[in-house]
Design a protein around this motif. Structure first.
Motif, mmCIF file in Angstrom:
data_model
loop_
_atom_site.group_PDB
_atom_site.id
_atom_site.type_symbol
_atom_site.label_atom_id
_atom_site.label_comp_id
_atom_site.label_asym_id
_atom_site.label_seq_id
_atom_site.Cartn_x
_atom_site.Cartn_y
_atom_site.Cartn_z
ATOM 1 N N THR A 129 4.414 -1.120 10.287
ATOM 2 C CA THR A 129 3.154 -1.621 9.750
ATOM 3 C C THR A 129 2.291 -2.085 10.914
ATOM 4 O O THR A 129 2.795 -2.281 12.016
ATOM 5 C CB THR A 129 3.367 -2.804 8.791
ATOM 6 N N LEU A 159 5.919 -8.129 1.968
ATOM 7 C CA LEU A 159 7.089 -7.955 1.096
ATOM 8 C C LEU A 159 8.358 -7.919 1.942
ATOM 9 O O LEU A 159 9.393 -8.462 1.553
ATOM 10 C CB LEU A 159 6.964 -6.658 0.295
ATOM 11 N N THR A 212 0.394 5.177 5.003
ATOM 12 C CA THR A 212 -0.827 4.477 4.652
ATOM 13 C C THR A 212 -1.750 4.422 5.856
ATOM 14 O O THR A 212 -1.291 4.319 7.001
ATOM 15 C CB THR A 212 -0.539 3.049 4.131
ATOM 16 N N ILE A 253 10.065 -1.925 9.511
ATOM 17 C CA ILE A 253 9.222 -0.930 8.864
ATOM 18 C C ILE A 253 7.966 -0.828 9.725
ATOM 19 O O ILE A 253 7.634 -1.776 10.436
ATOM 20 C CB ILE A 253 8.885 -1.286 7.394
ATOM 21 N N GLY A 269 -5.584 -5.895 -0.418
ATOM 22 C CA GLY A 269 -6.068 -5.566 0.918
ATOM 23 C C GLY A 269 -5.356 -4.338 1.474
ATOM 24 O O GLY A 269 -5.030 -3.408 0.749
ATOM 25 N N ARG A 270 -5.082 -4.359 2.767
ATOM 26 C CA ARG A 270 -4.436 -3.206 3.409
ATOM 27 C C ARG A 270 -2.988 -3.101 2.967
ATOM 28 O O ARG A 270 -2.242 -4.082 3.004
ATOM 29 C CB ARG A 270 -4.495 -3.365 4.926
ATOM 30 N N PHE A 271 -2.562 -1.891 2.591
ATOM 31 C CA PHE A 271 -1.217 -1.725 2.040
ATOM 32 C C PHE A 271 -0.135 -1.998 3.080
ATOM 33 O O PHE A 271 0.948 -2.496 2.741
ATOM 34 C CB PHE A 271 -1.048 -0.315 1.449
ATOM 35 N N ASP A 272 -0.404 -1.679 4.351
ATOM 36 C CA ASP A 272 0.645 -1.924 5.349
ATOM 37 C C ASP A 272 0.861 -3.423 5.544
ATOM 38 O O ASP A 272 1.989 -3.860 5.788
ATOM 39 C CB ASP A 272 0.351 -1.208 6.680
ATOM 40 N N HIS A 273 -0.198 -4.218 5.414
ATOM 41 C CA HIS A 273 -0.042 -5.671 5.455
ATOM 42 C C HIS A 273 0.808 -6.131 4.279
ATOM 43 O O HIS A 273 1.719 -6.963 4.431
ATOM 44 C CB HIS A 273 -1.405 -6.376 5.381
ATOM 45 N N GLU A 274 0.508 -5.607 3.095
ATOM 46 C CA GLU A 274 1.247 -5.991 1.904
ATOM 47 C C GLU A 274 2.721 -5.640 2.085
ATOM 48 O O GLU A 274 3.605 -6.455 1.782
ATOM 49 C CB GLU A 274 0.665 -5.279 0.682
ATOM 50 N N ALA A 275 3.013 -4.447 2.603
ATOM 51 C CA ALA A 275 4.407 -4.033 2.800
ATOM 52 C C ALA A 275 5.107 -4.955 3.798
ATOM 53 O O ALA A 275 6.268 -5.338 3.598
ATOM 54 C CB ALA A 275 4.467 -2.584 3.285
ATOM 55 N N ALA A 276 4.413 -5.317 4.885
ATOM 56 C CA ALA A 276 5.018 -6.228 5.867
ATOM 57 C C ALA A 276 5.304 -7.588 5.230
ATOM 58 O O ALA A 276 6.317 -8.229 5.522
ATOM 59 C CB ALA A 276 4.090 -6.392 7.069
ATOM 60 N N PHE A 293 13.782 -2.053 4.481
ATOM 61 C CA PHE A 293 13.384 -3.402 4.102
ATOM 62 C C PHE A 293 14.522 -4.340 4.501
ATOM 63 O O PHE A 293 15.687 -4.072 4.240
ATOM 64 C CB PHE A 293 13.100 -3.488 2.604
ATOM 65 N N ILE A 349 6.258 3.481 5.467
ATOM 66 C CA ILE A 349 7.087 2.515 4.747
ATOM 67 C C ILE A 349 8.119 3.228 3.892
ATOM 68 O O ILE A 349 7.765 4.049 3.039
ATOM 69 C CB ILE A 349 6.172 1.611 3.885
ATOM 70 N N ASP A 369 -9.825 -0.459 0.762
ATOM 71 C CA ASP A 369 -9.285 -0.789 2.095
ATOM 72 C C ASP A 369 -8.433 0.308 2.704
ATOM 73 O O ASP A 369 -8.314 0.386 3.933
ATOM 74 C CB ASP A 369 -8.424 -2.053 1.993
ATOM 75 N N CYS A 370 -7.797 1.141 1.874
ATOM 76 C CA CYS A 370 -6.795 2.053 2.441
ATOM 77 C C CYS A 370 -6.452 3.156 1.455
ATOM 78 O O CYS A 370 -6.869 3.135 0.304
ATOM 79 C CB CYS A 370 -5.522 1.285 2.793
#
Lengths: 274, 267
Positions: B238, A165, B258, B236, A156-163, B232, B207, B179-180
């Protein structure tokens, strides 16, 4: 070369026994753990019912409730859909409620799910909120034997994935495993030496170790095809991707927090009698 | 510090003439290359293909073009679509490309390069190195490499692909999914991003992958940063939102930018 690695005497053990049918995890298995399951708003992995069967606490983050409502019946196409929906009812649905469909909200509310509306709190993402909630609920538990399984955190959206992680780092004193159909991810905190007991019927062989929070001056592993030996790892240079597990036990020792990932073998046999 | 300009004009249906702005010179016209990795093609793959002057499939990416391009044109004859969307090169260790696909492209004269002897670098790394050396543009700052299929799937592949952005930090490389998109903002420059509002946004993020940032500042976002530390385990950026069509970013660390892609993008 003088090793700058601090001698960590604490060992943290990991085993993805949640990927085995319940019957395969013996009661005397000292790695057996208590599980919570968090379902985020993406397509659920095919083995979600297996995770559900292991979990004592099942939480849907907002639209994750739609995913259970729609997705679990599809995994049992020969069964009565409504019966399945009645059997997979989350304990809690939490979030800002802008994704859950009204009929799904009503269905689960009537069946006893606790609905917690978080819309006032815009500071943290859905996964962070769910893990905070689990932390509060389980303060009496022994956290070393408690593990939170998460579906829908990747893709999905990369910023969601980063959050998502980042949640592993923010809550680094909790065991959290992110799962997709393809792989699982967990944090190996630098405060411990790590032993990963590979469940080779369900996971592997592809694996990796990544210092996404900051470089590692010295990481040492055993049990991998390309082991690291006091090796430096950093983005822009060498990181361990497309590695392979070679033995049933992998050890990792590092001066940096690392993300460990391992591929999943599919299909995962769920061993569920419905 | 030198300014680096960014604009996702490759997502626009027609190349738009850049209007001169008072506050900035227009971004220089870029030459595009496209690399296709082994995952399902995004729905706007034909748009990127048509914009690119060099198209490379990494191993099983060739299967994806062969199988999926015709599906994006359901009213057209599949073979005609395949002939229209033929890569220039197929490169990698060739353990994923199907025999029938390999034969089809060989018969069309596509160059197929077997690199199975090189196990040290990923498919994307090999393709980026190839494109950088072969693209029809002398000034590498005017080359932009678009990549599809780099995100999602096995996480170690995704992270390996992100590391390619860091390893080739002097090249413009954009990873795209349905998506992005993501690309690197190297710390060596301050950055101006011209957001193409018809096709991207509003969700965005910054990020610090690989190393924390002690100080990052932005303008143009809903929640701007002001000499803010990011890491991290800490903060960050987002679920941020673009508020203006010009975003500026300056940081002491390499950052991944992103932004979401709006659906649907029409070709």
């Amino acid at each position: 070369m003088v090793s700058r690695l601090v001698q960590n005497t604490k060992v943290m053990k990991h085993a993805a026994t949640f990927l085995l049918p319940s019957s395969a995890v013996s009661a005397t298995n000292r790695l057996a753990q208590t599980y919570a399951l968090v379902v985020l708003n993406q397509q659920i992995p095919k083995f979600t019912p297996l995770l559900w069967s292991h979990a004592k606490l099942r939480i849907c983050a907002d639209g994750g409730a739609n995913r259970i409502f729609d997705g679990v019946p599809k995994l049992f196409p020969d069964q009565n859909q409504l019966n399945i929906q009645h059997r997979y009812v989350p304990n809690v649905i939490k979030g800002d409620m802008d994704s859950i469909r009204p009929e799904v909200h009503q269905f689960y509310a009537e069946l006893g799910s606790e609905i917690i509306d978080d819309s006032e709190n815009q500071d943290t993402n859905d996964l962070h909120k769910c893990i905070s909630f689990i932390q509060e609920q389980t303060s009496a538990f022994d956290h070393s034997n408690f593990c939170t399984l998460v579906t829908g955190a990747l893709g999905g959206r990369f910023d969601h994935e980063a959050a998502n992680l980042n949640a592993l780092y923010v809550f680094s004193d909790m065991r959290i495993v992110l799962l997709s159909d393809d792989c699982q991810i967990r944090l190996l905190p630098k405060t411990h030496q790590h032993e990963i007991h590979i469940q080779s019927t369900v996971e592997g062989p592809h694996c990796g170790l990544f210092p996404i929070g900051g470089p590692s001056v010295s990481t040492t592993t055993t049990g991998l095809t390309w082991d690291l030996c006091n090796s430096e790892m950093k983005f822009g240079s060498m990181i361990s991707t497309s590695n392979k597990v070679r033995e049933e036990k992998v050890t990792v020792c590092s001066d940096a927090d690392l993300l460990w990932t391992i591929s999943l073998k599919t299909p995962i046999h769920m061993g569920l009698t419905c | 510090m030198e300014v680096m300009w960014h604009a996702s004009s490759f997502l626009l249906p027609q190349p738009q003439p850049q209007e001169p702005r008072e506050d900035a010179p227009p971004p220089a016209a870029l030459t595009y290359a496209l690399i296709v990795l082994n995952q399902r093609l995004p729905r706007f793959a034909p748009l990127l293909w048509n914009r690119a002057q060099l198209r490379v499939c990494a191993d099983g990416g060739a299967n994806r073009v062969y199988d999926n391009m015709p599906k994006l044109f359901p009213d057209q004859d599949p073979q005609e679509v395949r002939l229209r969307y033929t890569p220039d090169v197929i490169k990698g260790d060739l353990d994923s490309i199907r025999d029938d696909v390999k034969e089809f492209y060989l018969n069309l004269g596509v160059r197929i390069v077997d690199e199975s002897h090189d196990q040290d670098t990923t498919d994307l790394h090999k393709c980026v190195a190839y494109v950088s050396g072969s693209a029809p543009v002398e000034d590498k700052s005017k080359l932009c490499i678009l990549v599809v299929g780099a995100l999602g799937g096995r996480f170690d592949h995704e992270i390996g692909n992100i590391n390619v952005l860091h390893r080739f930090s002097n090249l413009r490389i954009v990873l795209l999914s349905d998506d992005c998109l993501i690309h690197l903002l190297p710390k060596t420059h301050s950055h101006v991003i011209h957001v193409q509002l018809p096709v991207e946004g509003p969700h965005c993020g910054l990020i610090p992958i690989g190393a924390p940032s002690a100080r990052t500042s932005t303008t143009g976002l809903q929640w701007n940063l002001s000499d803010t530390a990011m890491s991290f385990g800490g903060l960050i950026s987002t679920s941020n939102v673009v508020k203006e069509d010009k975003i500026t970013v300056s940081s002491d660390a390499d950052l991944i930018w992103t932004i979401s892609i709006k659906k649907p993008i029409k070709e």
